[in-house]
Design an enzyme around this catalytic site. Structure first.
Site, short mmCIF file in Angstrom:
data_model
loop_
_atom_site.label_atom_id
_atom_site.label_comp_id
_atom_site.label_asym_id
_atom_site.label_seq_id
_atom_site.Cartn_x
_atom_site.Cartn_y
_atom_site.Cartn_z
N HIS A 320 0.81 -1.22 0.00
CA HIS A 320 0.00 0.00 0.00
C HIS A 320 0.84 1.27 0.00
O HIS A 320 0.35 2.32 -0.41
CB HIS A 320 -0.95 0.01 1.21
CG HIS A 320 -2.14 -0.88 1.04
ND1 HIS A 320 -2.12 -2.22 1.34
CD2 HIS A 320 -3.39 -0.61 0.58
CE1 HIS A 320 -3.31 -2.74 1.08
NE2 HIS A 320 -4.09 -1.80 0.62
N GLY A 321 2.07 1.20 0.44
CA GLY A 321 2.86 2.42 0.44
C GLY A 321 4.24 2.22 1.03
O GLY A 321 4.47 1.32 1.84
#
Length: 464
Positions: A320-321
């Site tokens: 996700h990041g």
């Protein structure tokens, strides 16, 4: 270019639909491929080279792995090379800066680097190429020797930038043969409008509430303000992402493709385990099939199972990041899932449903605090605000104002998180189809009016 824009709705989409239905069957994949490349290049023309390289490289390596099937060692070496190249590209553009920052912090060094713009959708199309390569190696699918069809699988604009993550095994027959019916096109249009309404009418307006709260200094606002803000974000991220997924599924149906459902009313879940069966279904399915099960799944010793779960959820967070808050967010869910399996599983059966749902929602909301604050200290500070540790009191004028002016929006959002409202619409569709058409037209007009007059139109999952 995003689906929720006037440019897409009134220029790009009508153009691609017109050309697609005018050309003969043998040209439809070519048309979709060309328009998909235009769609991607519209915002990031430089990174079209990266995408084309990814498609060509994985196409060639898939054929190479299939050709070496009778020589397991050679096939395994080709697989390893392909996986490493794909992960290197993803890691270079998404994680190199994070890695260098971490090294600089640990060793007090100052290694310089140039911050690169993240290629939109790279996490999604990298996972799609990996699923194809692994399935070819395992013999689950036949190798694709048509470069146009394979490139379309990688670049198809409806699900390119935000999923759902489409496995090649699920879409292979549709790349060869698909049929668009009037009923299917109508269902696709309904899905698209539903998703557009989620994104434009709910997510965008809820997002403005959280943006207001997040812009305040930690500790300067009340418990009420903190809770109003994070509840708004909890609703925003669901309507933002599920809305975009609905639009992608709807667009796919318009062109004859059927993509898997990506969300199934996750906020009504009884437990975190069920939540992750309902939230971002395609991502959970990917990690289960290509990471968790190959590691041994749950058919291993308890210590190894704990390791498998924590590794999968650390990777889920990193997907996700590229920052520590996402790592913490992933590990947070890993711990919760293990706690439910080994401690709480039997308790759930004895507790009333409402209590389990409140427990689930509370933990989900806390999780979104880590997800939404890219600086870990800010997330901890925000949690302190929520629970009265570092706060400006229980309530303040800002919190009361935000609650008063957005109460109806929040209530509508909460109702829309459950299947009741959509079930009522389906009943209306059966009993009075023209009334259901009227509802869709009204939603469409409201969305267009919003997009014409408002400029706040973010998309949270673009960064993935």
């Amino acid at each position: 270019m995003v689906f929720s824009s006037i440019l897409f709705l009134f220029i790009f989409l009508p153009a691609v639909l017109a050309v697609y239905f005018l050309v003969p069957k043998s040209w439809k994949n070519v048309v979709l491929l060309i328009f998909s490349l235009v769609f991607y290049a519209w915002g990031e023309p430089v990174y079209i080279i990266l995408m084309l390289f990814s498609a060509a490289f994985n196409y060639v390596m898939g054929i190479d792995i299939d050709r070496k099937r009778l020589d397991p060692k050679a096939a395994r070496n080709s697989l390893l090379l392909t996986v490493l190249v794909n992960l290197f590209l993803l890691g270079f553009f998404k994680y190199s800066g994070f890695l260098i920052d971490t090294v600089n912090q640990i060793f007090h060094s100052s290694i310089p680097y140039k911050e690169l713009a993240l290629p939109i959708g790279i996490s999604f199309y990298t996972f799609q190429t990996l699923s194809y390569i692994l399935d070819v190696y395992w013999g689950k699918v036949k190798v694709q020797k048509n470069l146009i069809s394979f490139s379309l699988y990688i670049t198809m604009f409806p699900q390119l930038i935000a999923g759902p993550i489409v496995r090649y095994a699920d879409i292979e027959p549709q790349l060869k043969e698909r049929r668009v019916t009037l009923a299917g096109f109508g269902l696709g249009t309904e899905f698209f409008i539903k998703g557009l309404a989620k994104k434009v009418l709910l997510a965008n307006n809820l997002g403005m509430v959280y943006t207001t709260v997040q812009g305040m200094e930690i500790g300067s606002f009340s418990v009420l303000t903190a809770w109003v803000g994070i509840i708004a974000y909890t609703l925003q991220i669901y309507f933002d992402f599920s809305g975009y997924s609905d639009m992608a599924i709807g667009l796919g149906r318009m062109f004859g493709f059927q993509f898997m459902k990506n969300f199934d009313y996750p906020y009504i879940s009884r437990g975190i385990t069920e939540f992750w069966r309902r939230w971002h279904i395609s991502l959970g399915s990917w990690f289960r099939e290509y990471v968790y099960i190959p590691l041994g799944g749950n058919r291993v010793s308890v210590p190894r199972h704990i390791f498998n779960i924590m590794l999968v959820w650390m990777l889920t967070g990193l997907w996700h990041g590229a920052s520590w808050n996402f790592v913490v967010w992933g590990l947070y869910y890993g711990v919760l899932l293990l706690f439910e399996k080994y401690v709480l599983a039997k308790c759930f059966d004895r507790l009333p449903g409402w209590a389990v749902r409140i427990y689930t929602l509370l933990l989900i909301v806390i999780g979104w605090v880590f997800f939404s604050n890219t600086v870990l200290s800010d997330a901890v500070g925000y949690l302190g605000n929520m629970f009265g540790v570092t706060t400006g009191g229980l309530a303040d004028s800002t919190g009361l104002y935000l609650l008063k002016t957005n109460l109806l929006l929040i209530v509508i959002g909460m109702i829309s998180c459950a299947p009741w409202l959509y079930n009522q619409f389906k009943r209306l569709l059966r009993r009075a189809p023209w009334a259901a058409v009227a509802v869709n037209i009204v939603l469409w007009l409201l969305c267009v009016a919003y997009l014409v007059y408002e400029t706040y139109n973010p998309f949270l999952y673009f960064r993935f």
